[in-house]
Design a protein around this motif. Structure first.
Motif, PDB file in Angstrom:
ATOM      1  N   THR A 120       0.816  -1.207   0.000  1.00 19.39           N
ATOM      2  CA  THR A 120       0.000   0.000   0.000  1.00 19.39           C
ATOM      3  C   THR A 120       0.854   1.264   0.000  1.00 19.39           C
ATOM      4  OG1 THR A 120      -1.784  -1.143   1.181  1.00 19.39           O
ATOM      5  CG2 THR A 120      -1.811   1.258   1.241  1.00 19.39           C
ATOM      6  N   THR A 121       1.924   1.240   0.771  1.00 22.67           N
ATOM      7  CA  THR A 121       2.743   2.447   0.919  1.00 22.67           C
ATOM      8  C   THR A 121       3.791   2.592  -0.187  1.00 22.67           C
ATOM      9  OG1 THR A 121       4.238   1.266   2.429  1.00 22.67           O
ATOM     10  CG2 THR A 121       2.426   2.517   3.410  1.00 22.67           C
ATOM     11  N   LYS A 122       4.367   1.464  -0.628  1.00 21.83           N
ATOM     12  CA  LYS A 122       5.454   1.525  -1.611  1.00 21.83           C
ATOM     13  C   LYS A 122       5.051   1.084  -3.013  1.00 21.83           C
ATOM     14  CE  LYS A 122       9.581   0.536  -0.822  1.00 21.83           C
ATOM     15  NZ  LYS A 122      10.887  -0.133  -0.598  1.00 21.83           N
ATOM     16  N   GLY A 123       3.995   0.294  -3.081  1.00 24.42           N
ATOM     17  CA  GLY A 123       3.637  -0.316  -4.350  1.00 24.42           C
ATOM     18  C   GLY A 123       4.172  -1.734  -4.429  1.00 24.42           C
ATOM     19  N   PHE A 124       3.502  -2.570  -5.195  1.00 29.51           N
ATOM     20  CA  PHE A 124       3.882  -3.974  -5.276  1.00 29.51           C
ATOM     21  C   PHE A 124       5.268  -4.150  -5.882  1.00 29.51           C
ATOM     22  CE2 PHE A 124       4.102  -8.003  -7.602  1.00 29.51           C
ATOM     23  CZ  PHE A 124       3.860  -8.899  -6.573  1.00 29.51           C
ATOM     24  N   GLU A 125       5.510  -3.509  -7.006  1.00 27.96           N
ATOM     25  CA  GLU A 125       6.767  -3.719  -7.716  1.00 27.96           C
ATOM     26  C   GLU A 125       7.965  -3.247  -6.897  1.00 27.96           C
ATOM     27  OE1 GLU A 125       6.659  -5.491 -10.247  1.00 27.96           O
ATOM     28  OE2 GLU A 125       4.521  -5.380 -10.728  1.00 27.96           O
ATOM     29  N   ALA A 126       7.792  -2.160  -6.129  1.00 27.67           N
ATOM     30  CA  ALA A 126       8.911  -1.596  -5.373  1.00 27.67           C
ATOM     31  C   ALA A 126       9.189  -2.343  -4.077  1.00 27.67           C
ATOM     32  CB  ALA A 126       8.635  -0.126  -5.064  1.00 27.67           C
ATOM     33  N   THR A 127       8.256  -3.161  -3.636  1.00 24.09           N
ATOM     34  CA  THR A 127       8.435  -3.909  -2.385  1.00 24.09           C
ATOM     35  C   THR A 127       9.263  -5.162  -2.643  1.00 24.09           C
ATOM     36  OG1 THR A 127       6.324  -3.136  -1.495  1.00 24.09           O
ATOM     37  CG2 THR A 127       7.243  -5.122  -0.517  1.00 24.09           C
ATOM     38  N   THR A 128      10.217  -5.433  -1.766  1.00 27.51           N
ATOM     39  CA  THR A 128      11.053  -6.625  -1.908  1.00 27.51           C
ATOM     40  C   THR A 128      10.718  -7.649  -0.828  1.00 27.51           C
ATOM     41  OG1 THR A 128      12.825  -5.832  -0.456  1.00 27.51           O
ATOM     42  CG2 THR A 128      12.915  -5.180  -2.781  1.00 27.51           C
ATOM     43  N   VAL A 129      11.078  -8.879  -1.089  1.00 32.69           N
ATOM     44  CA  VAL A 129      10.907  -9.937  -0.098  1.00 32.69           C
ATOM     45  C   VAL A 129      11.711  -9.622   1.156  1.00 32.69           C
ATOM     46  CG1 VAL A 129      11.433 -12.362   0.419  1.00 32.69           C
ATOM     47  CG2 VAL A 129      10.332 -11.750  -1.746  1.00 32.69           C
ATOM     48  N   ASP A 130      12.911  -9.094   0.980  1.00 30.40           N
ATOM     49  CA  ASP A 130      13.739  -8.743   2.132  1.00 30.40           C
ATOM     50  C   ASP A 130      13.038  -7.729   3.031  1.00 30.40           C
ATOM     51  OD1 ASP A 130      15.760 -10.439   1.380  1.00 30.40           O
ATOM     52  OD2 ASP A 130      16.959  -8.897   0.393  1.00 30.40           O
ATOM     53  N   GLU A 131      12.355  -6.763   2.431  1.00 30.04           N
ATOM     54  CA  GLU A 131      11.656  -5.743   3.223  1.00 30.04           C
ATOM     55  C   GLU A 131      10.485  -6.343   3.990  1.00 30.04           C
ATOM     56  OE1 GLU A 131      12.376  -1.650   0.676  1.00 30.04           O
ATOM     57  OE2 GLU A 131      10.867  -3.094  -0.008  1.00 30.04           O
ATOM     58  N   ILE A 132       9.771  -7.261   3.359  1.00 30.93           N
ATOM     59  CA  ILE A 132       8.653  -7.922   4.041  1.00 30.93           C
ATOM     60  C   ILE A 132       9.165  -8.711   5.240  1.00 30.93           C
ATOM     61  CG2 ILE A 132       6.800  -9.612   3.819  1.00 30.93           C
ATOM     62  CD1 ILE A 132       6.699  -8.872   0.819  1.00 30.93           C
ATOM     63  N   ALA A 133      10.226  -9.485   5.020  1.00 36.12           N
ATOM     64  CA  ALA A 133      10.799 -10.291   6.100  1.00 36.12           C
ATOM     65  C   ALA A 133      11.332  -9.398   7.217  1.00 36.12           C
ATOM     66  CB  ALA A 133      11.905 -11.177   5.548  1.00 36.12           C
ATOM     67  N   GLU A 134      12.015  -8.328   6.848  1.00 34.26           N
ATOM     68  CA  GLU A 134      12.593  -7.426   7.848  1.00 34.26           C
ATOM     69  C   GLU A 134      11.511  -6.792   8.714  1.00 34.26           C
ATOM     70  OE1 GLU A 134      15.401  -3.398   8.047  1.00 34.26           O
ATOM     71  OE2 GLU A 134      15.088  -4.452   6.139  1.00 34.26           O
TER      72      GLU A 134
END
Length: 210
Positions: free
Chosen positions: A33-47
């Motif tokens: 929602t905040t960054k957009g799907f394409e800009a979001t990384t798996v590392d960011e989700i995990a972090e």
């Protein structure tokens, strides 16, 4: 009761795994929602959940799998709602009510409503999410056919009608989402789906066993 088992019979380990999975989903949708799907990384989700990327991949195969996890849960909820419908209902009528019940619950249900709205936007905006969504619908056809066959009291291998119903029901949902996405964005997806299933009732509404 074992010290490692909760009151509902699930193990503490399973409860912890479920909480981690839900936390990953929540974090992913916040980032989408905040960054957009394409800009979001798996590392960011995990972090965001304070786990490793390796842990992420124990639960999901990709970002697209996280994005469509809500849709997968909706299929599971539809199966439960379908099982709970009166045995005497014709099959498409039962599906119409089950699907409508689940979609309305997601549209009106707090965090579920937020994630449902988010995934609808992702399906609209991201070709990768759209492709995974369509793939998931295809993957669920056999399970849906089994549920339909059970209501009809027929063998889904010998009788082609349950697979036909499952395929057409899946198509009806896709038509509803496409109508919402392209021509009727102010309508609720649940209302559009209900309209599509109402049309199906006139054609392939096979009765339950006598």
């Amino acid at each position: 009761m074992s010290p490692s088992t909760t009151v509902d019979g699930t193990s503490l380990r399973e409860r912890k795994k479920q909480r981690t999975r839900e936390a990953l989903i929540d974090a992913a949708f916040e980032l989408f929602t905040t960054k957009g799907f394409e800009a979001t990384t798996v590392d960011e989700i995990a972090e965001a959940v304070e786990v490793s990327s390796r842990t992420f991949f124990r639960y999901f195969g990709s970002k697209e799998d996280v994005a469509t996890s809500v849709q997968l849960q909706q299929f599971l909820d539809v199966y439960s709602a379908l099982d709970a419908r009166p045995a005497g209902e014709p099959v498409v009528t039962a599906l119409r009510h089950a699907v409508g019940q689940v979609l309305r619950a997601y549209e009106e249900g707090g965090d579920d409503a937020f994630q449902f709205a988010c995934v609808m936007r992702l399906v609209q905006d991201s070709p990768a999410v759209m492709a995974r969504s369509l793939e998931m619908c295809t993957e669920q056809l056999d399970e849906m056919a089994l549920r339909v066959a059970g209501r009809m009291g027929v063998d889904p291998i010998a009788d082609p009608r349950p697979k036909l119903v499952a395929a057409v029901a899946s198509a009806a949902l896709q038509v509803a989402v496409r109508a919402w996405r392209e021509t009727e964005p102010d309508e609720k997806v649940s209302d559009l789906a209900d309209r599509a299933f109402a049309l199906l009732e006139a054609g392939i509404n096979y009765p339950p066993p006598a």
